[in-house]
Design an enzyme around this catalytic site. Structure first.
Site, PDB file in Angstrom:
ATOM      1  N   THR B 146       0.876  -1.187   0.000  1.00 42.44           N
ATOM      2  CA  THR B 146       0.000   0.000   0.000  1.00 42.44           C
ATOM      3  C   THR B 146       0.911   1.234   0.000  1.00 42.44           C
ATOM      4  O   THR B 146       1.348   1.666  -1.058  1.00 42.44           O
ATOM      5  CB  THR B 146      -0.950   0.016   1.212  1.00 42.44           C
ATOM      6  OG1 THR B 146      -0.201  -0.154   2.409  1.00 42.44           O
ATOM      7  CG2 THR B 146      -1.976  -1.097   1.095  1.00 42.44           C
ATOM      8  N   THR B 179       1.303  -8.767  12.378  1.00 41.03           N
ATOM      9  CA  THR B 179       1.420  -7.446  11.784  1.00 41.03           C
ATOM     10  C   THR B 179       0.921  -7.435  10.362  1.00 41.03           C
ATOM     11  O   THR B 179       1.339  -8.224   9.551  1.00 41.03           O
ATOM     12  CB  THR B 179       2.853  -6.933  11.762  1.00 41.03           C
ATOM     13  OG1 THR B 179       2.799  -5.577  11.313  1.00 41.03           O
ATOM     14  CG2 THR B 179       3.744  -7.681  10.821  1.00 41.03           C
ATOM     15  N   GLU B 259       6.262   4.508   7.567  1.00 38.06           N
ATOM     16  CA  GLU B 259       5.880   5.769   6.935  1.00 38.06           C
ATOM     17  C   GLU B 259       6.625   6.972   7.519  1.00 38.06           C
ATOM     18  O   GLU B 259       6.492   7.279   8.694  1.00 38.06           O
ATOM     19  CB  GLU B 259       4.376   6.009   7.112  1.00 38.06           C
ATOM     20  CG  GLU B 259       3.532   5.170   6.175  1.00 38.06           C
ATOM     21  CD  GLU B 259       2.051   5.231   6.518  1.00 38.06           C
ATOM     22  OE1 GLU B 259       1.712   5.810   7.551  1.00 38.06           O
ATOM     23  OE2 GLU B 259       1.251   4.687   5.735  1.00 38.06           O
ATOM     24  N   ASN B 378       0.179  10.816   6.871  1.00 37.87           N
ATOM     25  CA  ASN B 378      -1.028  10.363   7.539  1.00 37.87           C
ATOM     26  C   ASN B 378      -2.093  11.436   7.686  1.00 37.87           C
ATOM     27  O   ASN B 378      -3.165  11.184   8.215  1.00 37.87           O
ATOM     28  CB  ASN B 378      -0.664   9.753   8.897  1.00 37.87           C
ATOM     29  CG  ASN B 378       0.024   8.419   8.688  1.00 37.87           C
ATOM     30  OD1 ASN B 378      -0.563   7.512   8.132  1.00 37.87           O
ATOM     31  ND2 ASN B 378       1.290   8.328   9.082  1.00 37.87           N
ATOM     32  N   SER B 383      -6.015   6.347   4.865  1.00 41.69           N
ATOM     33  CA  SER B 383      -5.700   4.912   4.863  1.00 41.69           C
ATOM     34  C   SER B 383      -6.351   4.237   6.052  1.00 41.69           C
ATOM     35  O   SER B 383      -6.763   4.890   6.996  1.00 41.69           O
ATOM     36  CB  SER B 383      -4.191   4.691   4.909  1.00 41.69           C
ATOM     37  OG  SER B 383      -3.669   5.186   6.124  1.00 41.69           O
TER      38      SER B 383
END
Lengths: 383, 383
Positions: B146, B179, B259, B378, B383
């Site tokens: 992703t 995870t 990220e 974010n 997401s």
């Protein structure tokens, strides 16, 4: 007027030279009586600063005549020398005011692990004592600021008595029993036991429900001093309401000045089985970085709210939950409801409503968004 | 080669049209046997996505012949329609492969609350089934990405057998039992019970100790498939070591691609009374935004480490604790030690050592720093 609004109090705020900038950095609040009743609550962090260790002993007898507060250094994890600096600070106030050192609370805020200079503190206290005045509350409010951009003050009028207060705090803002440094004063005539229960009830529903960044400080202290100078013994319910209102106002001011924040978020949880469940659910959302970053981006990402509450032990069915943002229900019974585009998250004040449909209890947690400025302030500024 | 490195497996990764970008978005991993033994662990988040609800039923008998994984949508909080899409996906794989739908695991990742198109999924599965190959592991690794910037893969060689694996995950990365999405394969010949205990032991000390951003996903799933195609029954200790090594490698790859991160932080806690205490202490540091922001700013702010561990219930005295950063002891027995300036935090790999001096147990938690890029990704990316 702040802490000097109620009768019987004097205060001062001076530049003692603790901060290299030359800004105000030392405050002194003195209760001239006739009563010296007091109560205090402290951080529940097990890593407690030296002034907390000192003040926890001072408050045991419910008698406090003065509070010394300094910014520019937390005096935390500074070993026995650090404790001696706190002790010396209290002795200096006692000597200047003709009171016992055991009746002097000390509060410190700033960087953890830096040693404070005891001589600078001592001279600062003597200098502040020489400038005490019944108008000194505003200077005291400014002297306790660290990364705060504005002083936090409150005055609540009762029937013949008052409550006044000052607070500081902009980061490491997830109080456990108290937040950062707060001094409340009142000229009501009440014994320390009643002050203590009023203060604990007030902090439980105000500072304890402020969770700006999930990080609990080592130095949190909230103190309530009563001079009795009004000669009025207030109604217990009215007094508690006034103390709670004062604490709520200061908590909201802390939230509004939280480091780098662009949204003040109220997470209201309804329909919980117990108030504790509601608080746990609200806090789990308040501490979710993905949710907080989404609000910064004006993105009504309700999936992150549900992912956060799914990590709690509170009693509810995640698939019955409704989530609304700023009045728009974006999730109903665990499914998409109104389109995300219909939510306006541009105002600073943000309301997130989580309806659990499990019971009748509710609670609101106050938090802030996660922003570039938060990261900047807390990576560039050692605190 | 990844999941197709062990004998007995085929895989494919295709662009099914779930992602608007046209990128690979659907992976199929098939176990051709002779064995179909399997084990899986799932997120402990109570808010579970539809593919989790499905897969938890599928794994009950310890038999799995295929795994379908899609990116481009988490299929979480999408109601009964969402569950039907998952079911339809499994039925499509069953039909194409001549197996039972009850032997097909489904994994999804992407935005929570968006409905997936069942027809797109069905056609994608049929298309992937037509392209299955013993070289398809790399495409499968890419198809589950992703916000990942790189595919995560691993191959561990045993004595006549192998373990291979793929993983995805870059955010919402605080697994509780698993995870994000991970598929491990092996050609060892072991029953599902032994696979299950090996997988649980491995995830407990690897994925469960990765806490990049404190946010637990609704879709975490780790699966281990055994084909038995090598004909070798490995030594149990060796097999567990190989599965743990594979999981550790993938966990480190996830950390390295988290990220927006600029530091990979290993928080090693020594001298705890129990391993659980060590994990609790390490995780409290890993989740402290102020500590994480300080590391981003290359600031060895050990006061924030102590303030974080002071919030735990682990058994130790905060005033006996030592803290070292990248080999420099900056705090000794709760007091300043080496000067902050002597710590070099510019390398991406960061080691924080917390010595509790309370016992003999230890644990290491992997995390990342809190950066502008984390906030950017974010807040701008739903997401």
């Amino acid at each position: 007027m702040t802490v000097t609004a109620p009768a019987g109090f004097e205060a001062a705020g001076i530049a003692a030279g603790i901060k290299r900038s030359g800004a105000l950095d030392l405050a002194l609040v003195v209760n001239r009586g006739p009563s010296a009743a007091a109560a205090a609550v402290f951080t529940s962090n097990r890593a407690k600063a030296n002034p907390i260790l000192w003040s926890q002993q001072v408050i045991l007898d419910g008698v406090v005549s003065a509070v010394v507060l300094n910014s520019g250094g937390a005096n935390c994890f500074t070993g026995p020398e650090g404790f001696q600096v706190t002790h010396r600070t209290a002795e200096a106030a006692a000597s200047a005011l003709g009171i016992a050192a055991g009746d002097v609370l000390v509060c410190s805020t700033g960087l953890i692990g830096d040693q404070l200079d005891g001589e600078v503190l001592e001279e600062g206290v003597l200098s502040a004592a020489a400038r005490l005045s019944a108008d000194g509350g505003d200077d005291a409010a400014r002297a306790i600021m660290t990364t705060d951009t504005t002083p936090k003050t409150v005055v609540i009028d009762g029937d013949g008595w008052r409550v006044g207060g000052i607070a500081k705090g902009a980061g490491m803002l997830a109080p456990g029993l108290a937040t950062m440094l707060v001094v409340l004063t009142t000229d009501a005539d009440l014994p320390s036991g009643e002050l203590d229960s009023a203060l604990r009830e007030a902090t439980r529903v105000t500072f304890d429900r402020l969770d700006s960044d999930g990080c609990m400080s080592t130095n949190d202290q909230v103190t309530l001093l009563a001079s009795g100078a009004s000669g009025v013994v207030p109604d217990a319910v009215e007094f508690r309401a006034a103390v709670t209102a004062a604490c709520r106002s200061l908590a909201e001011q802390l939230q509004a000045d939280a480091e780098g924040a662009s949204h003040d978020i109220a997470i209201e949880v309804r329909g919980a089985v117990t108030e504790d469940d509601a608080v746990e659910v609200g806090r789990s959302v308040a501490r979710n970085n993905l949710f907080k970053a989404a609000i910064f981006g004006n993105d009504p990402n309700w999936g992150r709210v549900l992912a956060a509450i799914g990590t709690t032990q509170a009693r509810f069915d995640p698939y019955l939950v409704d989530v609304s943002m700023n009045g728009v229900r974006v999730c109903h019974a665990g499914r998409p409801d109104a389109p995300r585009e219909s939510v306006d998250l541009t105002p600073r004040a943000t309301h997130v409503l989580v309806e659990l449909h499990a019971g009748e209890a509710s609670a609101t947690i106050l938090t802030n968004d996660l922003t570039h400025d938060y990261v900047h302030e807390n990576s560039a500024y050692a605190s």
